[in-house]
Every structure is written in C-alpha cells, then in structure tokens.
Design an enzyme around this catalytic site. Structure first.
Site, PDB file in Angstrom:
ATOM      1  CB  ALA A   1      71.561 100.940  90.792  1.00  0.00           C
ATOM      2  CB  ALA A   2      73.851  97.525  94.589  1.00  0.00           C
ATOM      3  CB  CYS A   3      68.680  97.323  93.107  1.00  0.00           C
ATOM      4  SG  CYS A   3      68.582  98.978  92.435  1.00  0.00           S
ATOM      5  CG  HIS A   4      69.218  98.237  88.158  1.00  0.00           C
ATOM      6  ND1 HIS A   4      69.175  99.581  87.887  1.00  0.00           N
ATOM      7  CD2 HIS A   4      67.992  97.919  88.643  1.00  0.00           C
ATOM      8  CE1 HIS A   4      67.966 100.059  88.187  1.00  0.00           C
ATOM      9  NE2 HIS A   4      67.241  99.065  88.645  1.00  0.00           N
ATOM     10  CB  ALA A   5      74.573  94.051  90.466  1.00  0.00           C
TER      11      ALA A   5
END
Length: 399
Positions: free
Chosen positions: A327-331
């Site tokens: 996920a982008a929010c965990h990058a």
C-alpha cells in the site's frame, strides 16, 4: 519502451474522456451549484448527472450517493456516525473490523476505541489471506452495532465474501449495520450493493481511472451524521461547495467503468494469469504467488521472488517498471515486510521479498513481457553477484 506502470492498486491514470469532462467543466460549468441563476443550475445538473452515474455503477439510486473528498473521509464518516448515533450513557457500541482494513478504517476505529466511544474487535484472517464468515460472526456480540469489512484487499488482491458475512451475521444479529470499503474492487469486479446487502459502501475515483474524489453509498434510513458543519450541500450530510469538475469526472469514470467492466476485467485476468505462469517458469522454484489459493482481484499479483541475493528493495530500485511493496500509505516502512502480508498468512521470509504488481486496463501483452524481462535481468545480475561474493568468501576462509 522507457517504463511500464504496474501500480494500479495505488492509483490509476485518468481516462481521456474523464480528463475532457473535467477540463470542460472547469471552463464552462464553474458556477456554484447551490446558487439559482442559469449557470449555477447547469452546474447543479452536472453534479446530479454524476450522482446518477455513480449510483448505477453499484446498482443503487441517486439519493443514496453522497460525494466526499475520497475514501478516507467516507470511511471516517461511517465510523463516527455509528458511534455518535448509538452511544448512550448506558451503551457503548461494539464494532468489528478485519485485521487488514485500510488505515482510514483501522486508525479511526482504534481512535474511537481509545476515546471510549466504541469497543473494538479486529478479526484475524485465514492462512490463505481470506476472511472467514464464521470468525466474523464469532467476534460479534449483542452489543455489536457495526461490522466493516473491505471488499478486496489492496495488497494481496484477496476478495472477501462480504455478502456471505452479512447473511451469516444477520441470521443471528439482524440489527447489525454493515460497511464495506470497495475502493479496490470497483473497476475490477462487479459491485452490487443489493447483492452485498450492506448499509454503507465506500468508493474512490482514482482507483478506477477517475479523479481523486470519492463517494459514500448509504442505505436510506441508515444513521449518518456529518463530520463537519456548514452549508446544506449533499442534503446536509456533507457540507461544503461541491467540487463540480471532479464530481463530473467521477461520473464519467463510473459510466465508462460500468460499460466496459466485463471486457476489461477479463483481459486483466488473462494478462495477470499469464504473468504468474511465466514467472514460475522463469524463476524455477524461486517464485511464490502470495494468497494464490484465495479468490483474488483479476489485476493483482503479489509475489515473493527468492532468488539468492535479491530483495524487494533491490528489485524495485533497479527495474524499469513501476510497482510497489504494498500500500502507498505504508511506503515509508522501507526495511520492514508488509504487516498486511504477515496478517494474511505470508511467512516472514516471503513477505520480506514480496512485490505487488497491479496491472490495469491499459496494460498490454508487451508490457507483461517487459516486466518479465526486467525481473529476469535483475535476478540474473544479483544471483551472479551473490554467487561471486559467496565464492570469494569461501576462498578467503580457506586461507
């Protein structure tokens, strides 16, 4: 070929017709939809046309659709609404979520729990990344007010059996409200609120080739309170002057998604399956497709490549295609394996080496061949370097 985009679960490009609709609206329909003069009426008509198109996409009616800034707002709105509508001095509502929901569900629910406004249970997944309706039911109590379960996971692509979960729980607790975050599912599989049986559904434009706005489906009669207060827009449920241009683009994206989904979904599945078959052939036992045994979105391939000397960080920094660890929010969690994969039953050593390749409607067979070629190139280079390094190390130890 300079690069190939394969991170469509992160975001998608706008369809040309969507770009055109947004541009036209910015130039010609920029009046305030809440005003009464002719240009404003035209803007209002544009908003209502989009509302009808979004409703048709999920087999609903226009009055059930509330436009929002995106998925985070929609998800927060549901959780806060249920907490506010059902909490009393003698009753604290119980909320059940899956352990792998988007952060806008998980963090919001945990915040409400910490404030004492709800009690919370997070349901663990099965070892194949699926979610058991029986486990969800077991988590419910007579105090359970809301169950929120995503329709498809953004990292693994696993589709959760939401309609079965709804039926399973309501057979025992008929008053429980249900919400599903369908952000990853829309544009990839058919989504029908009647078949799902949910009271709330979140959809997000930029996941299906639309602009970065969203909408919330709310079944008539289901409790909903605004997150903030102001004008009477969206029937008083989401105040603020409507973002007409982006809403117009969302409507066009919904219309095109509805018209093209059967063909586009089939083609994405064909290409994804080909990619997975060829990876297994090319990497001779050094490839594991995560959660392969569970029902998955047709575009998503979450795969661990265990060639010696190779890591997902090395792969993503050196290949000439765009993919992600998750996920982008965990990058920003650069050196850690995905918590979502670990919770989905993926062993630690595989989660550490996993990448998510999520293709889209513009992906071609040539793109897939390019991705395969890049993976082979990096694998060969780092496998060779690893072998040389090991050989040198052994030679040094011999002296």
């Amino acid at each position: 070929m300079e690069t190939v985009y394969a991170d469509c679960n992160g975001t998608t490009p706008l369809r040309k017709a969507v770009r055109d609709a947004v541009s036209e609206c910015l130039e010609e329909t920029w009046a305030n939809p809440s005003s009464t003069y002719d240009a404003a009426v035209k803007a209002k008509d544009t908003v209502e046309q989009a509302r009808e198109r979004v409703a048709k996409l999920i087999n609903s009616s226009p009055e059930t659709i509330i436009f929002t800034s995106g998925g985070t707002e929609s998800n927060n709105m549901v959780l806060y609404s249920v907490a506010e509508a059902t909490t009393t001095s003698s009753f604290i509502p119980h909320v059940v979520i899956s352990a792998v929901e988007h952060d806008s569900v998980v963090l919001c629910a945990r915040h409400l729990h910490q404030q004492g406004k709800i009690t919370l249970t997070e349901v663990e997944l099965e070892h194949d990344g699926s979610l058991s309706p029986s486990k969800v039911l077991a988590a419910c109590t007579p105090q359970t007010t809301l169950v929120t379960v995503m329709l498809a996971n953004n990292e693994t692509g696993v589709i959760f059996p939401v309609s079965h979960i709804v039926k399973h729980v309501r057979d025992v607790y008929p008053a429980v409200l249900f919400h599903t975050d369908a952000a990853q599912a829309i544009g990839k599989i058919e989504v029908d609120v009647v078949e799902l049986g949910v009271d709330y559904l979140t959809l997000v434009g930029h996941k299906f080739y639309g602009p970065r706005v969203g909408a919330l489906y709310r079944r008539p009669g289901a409790p909903l309170t605004p997150l903030f207060y102001g004008g009477g827009q969206e029937r008083g449920q989401r105040p603020g002057t409507e973002n007409t241009a982006m809403i117009s683009g969302l409507g066009v994206a919904a219309k095109l998604c509805r018209a093209n989904l059967p063909v586009e979904s089939k083609e994405m599945r064909r290409l994804r399956n080909y990619l997975e078959v060829r990876m297994k052939e090319c990497f001779c036992g050094h490839v594991t497709v995560n959660c392969e045994g569970a029902p998955r979105l047709p575009n998503t391939c979450n795969v661990a490549i265990t060639t010696p000397g190779l890591s997902n960080k090395i792969i993503l920094e050196n290949v000439k295609f765009i993919a992600s660890k998750g996920a982008a929010c965990h990058a920003s969690n650069n050196n850690l394996p995905s918590a979502i994969l670990l919770k989905s039953g993926v062993p630690y050593h595989l989660a550490q080496n996993s990448i998510r390749i999520s293709i889209g409607i513009y992906t071609t067979r040539d793109d897939i061949e390019f991705i395969l070629g890049e993976l082979q190139r990096i694998s060969n280079v780092y496998h060779l370097n690893h072998s040389i390094s090991n050989g040198a190390s052994k030679h040094g130890n011999g002296h």
